[in-house]
Design an enzyme around this catalytic site. Structure first.
Site, short mmCIF file in Angstrom:
data_model
loop_
_atom_site.label_atom_id
_atom_site.label_comp_id
_atom_site.label_asym_id
_atom_site.label_seq_id
_atom_site.Cartn_x
_atom_site.Cartn_y
_atom_site.Cartn_z
N LYS A 83 0.86 -1.19 0.00
CA LYS A 83 0.00 0.00 0.00
C LYS A 83 0.90 1.24 0.00
O LYS A 83 1.79 1.37 0.84
CB LYS A 83 -0.82 -0.03 1.28
CG LYS A 83 -2.26 0.36 1.14
CD LYS A 83 -2.95 0.10 2.47
CE LYS A 83 -4.30 0.69 2.51
NZ LYS A 83 -4.84 0.70 3.87
C1 E4P Z 1 -8.31 0.82 4.27
O1 E4P Z 1 -7.48 0.47 3.48
C2 E4P Z 1 -8.26 2.12 4.96
O2 E4P Z 1 -7.04 2.31 5.55
C3 E4P Z 1 -9.40 2.25 5.93
O3 E4P Z 1 -10.59 1.77 5.31
C4 E4P Z 1 -9.56 3.64 6.50
O4 E4P Z 1 -10.74 3.70 7.23
P1 E4P Z 1 -11.06 4.90 8.26
O5 E4P Z 1 -11.34 6.12 7.49
O6 E4P Z 1 -12.27 4.40 9.01
O7 E4P Z 1 -9.85 5.02 9.14
#
Ligand code: E4P
Length: 230
Positions: A83
């Site tokens: 990522k």
């Molecule tokens: C997933 O890859 C993201 O990091 C995650 O869905 C972020 O979610 P949040 O906005 O609830 O922290």
């Protein structure tokens, strides 16, 4: 539509993997901090539980270090997806890692223009954060609509839309209607998907009526034959 689980909590992942519905997982530095264990160990264990893509996020901000971190993380298991953030440096790292055959998830996407850049950079997934857009009074789902429309119109784009920052069952349903490829779902939202009060009420009534018949589907013979088969 694929279901990823959005957590670094191994107990939750084990529990929900048993549903047979989970195709992969996403983590981020905040989720890892919450889990309170060594990052690489968490990723290795998730990769053992789930055979699908498991996103592990780099923490450098310059391309060269992101690529080195990505290469190191990719060695943990064959199903690690790297990522990277949606920055100019992150997209350069995306292009390099993708060119080496590593799956890349470009995270922190908040506009259709950014999603186009991620697709042009060879990302396997792009993660638009819908809940965080809703939080500031915008409609996150409009962004998913725009990106899905653009990706359908651009046959050369192979990037999958991974809907992230999901807060509710409604988000999952809307993402499915729009044709998103993947939703990454927090455990609480995944569990909530099962529930409807009329299901509970209907089942209670069926079981109460069945009880009055005094019957049971399995008898002693069935228990004996299933014990023999084991
Ligand atoms: C997933 O890859 C993201 O990091 C995650 O869905 C972020 O979610 P949040 O906005 O609830 O922290």
């Amino acid at each position: 539509m694929k279901f990823f689980i959005d957590t670094a909590d191994l107990d939750e992942i084990r529990d929900l993997a048993a549903t047979g519905l989970i195709d992969g997982a996403t983590t981020n530095p905040s989720l890892v901090a919450k889990a309170g264990r060594k990052f690489e160990d968490i990723i290795a264990e998730i990769c053992e539980i789930l055979p699908g893509p498991v996103s592990a996020e780099v923490t450098a901000t310059d391309t060269e270090t992101m690529v080195s971190e990505g290469r190191k993380l990719a060695k943990i298991a064959a199903n690690v997806t790297i990522k990277v953030p949606l920055t100019p440096e992150g997209l350069k790292a995306c292009k390099m890692l993708s060119g080496e055959g590593t799956k890349v998830n470009v995270t922190l996407c908040f506009s259709a223009g950014q999603a186009i850049l991620a697709a042009k950079s060879g990302a396997t997934f792009v993660s638009p954060f819908i809940g965080r857009l809703d939080d500031i009074g915008l409609r996150g789902m409009d962004l998913i609509d725009d990106i899905c429309t653009i990706f359908r119109a651009q046959a050369a784009f192979k990037t999958e839309v991974l809907v992230a920052s999901i807060r509710s069952v409604g988000h999952v349903i809307e993402a499915a209607k729009l044709g998103a490829h993947v939703v990454t779902i927090p455990p609480s939202v995944l569990r909530a998907l099962y529930h409807h009060p009329l299901t509970d009420k209907g089942l209670a009534a069926f079981l109460a009526d069945w009880e009055t018949t005094g019957q049971s589907i399995l008898d002693d013979k069935d228990s004996a034959s299933s014990a023999a088969a084991e």
